[in-house]
Scaffold this motif. Sequence first.
Motif, short mmCIF file in Angstrom:
data_model
loop_
_atom_site.label_atom_id
_atom_site.label_comp_id
_atom_site.label_asym_id
_atom_site.label_seq_id
_atom_site.Cartn_x
_atom_site.Cartn_y
_atom_site.Cartn_z
N GLY A 1 0.74 -1.51 0.04
CA GLY A 1 0.11 0.08 0.11
C GLY A 1 0.87 1.19 0.12
O GLY A 1 0.32 2.21 -0.03
N SER B 1 3.43 0.16 -6.87
CA SER B 1 2.89 -0.24 -7.87
C SER B 1 2.30 0.91 -8.66
O SER B 1 2.34 0.85 -9.99
CB SER B 1 1.75 -1.24 -7.65
OG SER B 1 2.22 -2.48 -7.33
N THR B 2 1.76 1.91 -7.92
CA THR B 2 1.29 2.93 -8.63
C THR B 2 2.27 3.94 -9.47
O THR B 2 1.96 4.26 -10.57
CB THR B 2 0.62 4.13 -7.54
OG1 THR B 2 -0.52 3.16 -7.01
CG2 THR B 2 0.29 5.18 -7.95
P1 ADP Z 1 2.00 -0.98 -3.19
O1 ADP Z 1 2.42 -1.24 -4.59
O2 ADP Z 1 3.35 -0.41 -2.48
O3 ADP Z 1 1.32 -1.87 -2.41
P2 ADP Z 1 0.01 0.30 -4.37
O4 ADP Z 1 0.53 1.51 -5.45
O5 ADP Z 1 -0.76 -0.82 -5.03
O6 ADP Z 1 0.85 0.26 -3.25
O7 ADP Z 1 -1.11 1.24 -3.57
C1 ADP Z 1 -1.14 2.63 -3.07
C2 ADP Z 1 -2.42 2.79 -2.33
O8 ADP Z 1 -3.43 3.18 -3.39
C3 ADP Z 1 -2.95 1.81 -1.64
O9 ADP Z 1 -3.85 2.38 -0.59
C4 ADP Z 1 -4.06 1.20 -2.45
O10 ADP Z 1 -5.20 0.41 -1.93
C5 ADP Z 1 -4.54 2.51 -3.24
N1 ADP Z 1 -4.96 2.06 -4.77
C6 ADP Z 1 -4.16 1.35 -5.55
N2 ADP Z 1 -4.81 1.38 -6.76
C7 ADP Z 1 -6.13 2.15 -6.54
C8 ADP Z 1 -7.34 2.29 -7.32
N3 ADP Z 1 -7.22 2.04 -8.66
N4 ADP Z 1 -8.12 3.04 -6.82
C9 ADP Z 1 -7.97 3.52 -5.80
N5 ADP Z 1 -7.16 3.46 -4.91
C10 ADP Z 1 -5.95 2.35 -5.19
#
Ligand code: ADP
Length: 224
Positions: A40, A44-45
Amino acid sequence: TAAISLNGLAKTYANGKVALGGIDLDIPRGSIFGLLGPNGAGKSTMINILAGLVNKSAGTASIWGFDIDANPRNAKASIGIVPQEILFDAFFTPFETLELQAGLYGVPPKQRRTMEILRAVRLDDKAHTYSRTLSGGMKRRLLVAKALVHNPPVLVLDEPTAGVDIELRQQLWDYVRELHAGGTTVVLTTHYLEEAEALCDRIAIIDQGRMVANDLTHTLLATA
Ligand code: ADP
Ligand code: ADP
């Protein structure tokens, strides 16, 4: 110029969730760079923005000196991304998967190294087998192969060993080291400190969309 440069990179999803709160980061060419952070954190974002899968809300990002907005074609040509999820068309063979990818990237048939890449990830004996018959580890190696088809200077792996057994993890680590030795800049996200420590010369730590550290691995570990 850096391999990857982020300036004030921010992402707020449609539901209001702030995934990245303005990240400044330069990833040097030639490094094995670890993006470390808990689930979280926003890793990945960040990768998905570089991959063109998620639109950023603010800031700039460039790959190998190419701004992803101003020069998306060159930016895309400079990066190979190994996604976290294993998704393949079950009725395509590894050979076909790589040929299709090469076509997408405009690699001319004569310059394609399809069998060479399959040999490098030890899938040459499965080249003409439907992907649905591959093991999880083989699929993961095919994902790496797919990201290398256009010979990018930067390879990004999103949680490469999440849910992977110890033997395959070791194989992937060895292969990442080989690629790096061959001149590829490698960026990987992980939530395992030991993975970042074993592989990376620099580590940036992100937490809740903020950068909390960015240093040489041995410096970071010495102060931890
Ligand atoms: P990591 O890869 O470090 O686990 P992410 O980038 O997947 O983190 O997620 C960062 C935050 O954004 C988390 O709180 C996740 O739940 C949220 N998140 C990811 N994708 C989405 C989306 N499409 N809509 C809303 N929130 C999202
Ligand atoms: P955006 O259009 O802002 O890029 P997406 O299209 O990625 O947002 O996501 C659309 C919706 O999907 C989000 O608003 C959210 O409700 C939901 N969603 C997807 N992935 C996640 C996640 N990891 N955590 C929370 N919500 C998510």
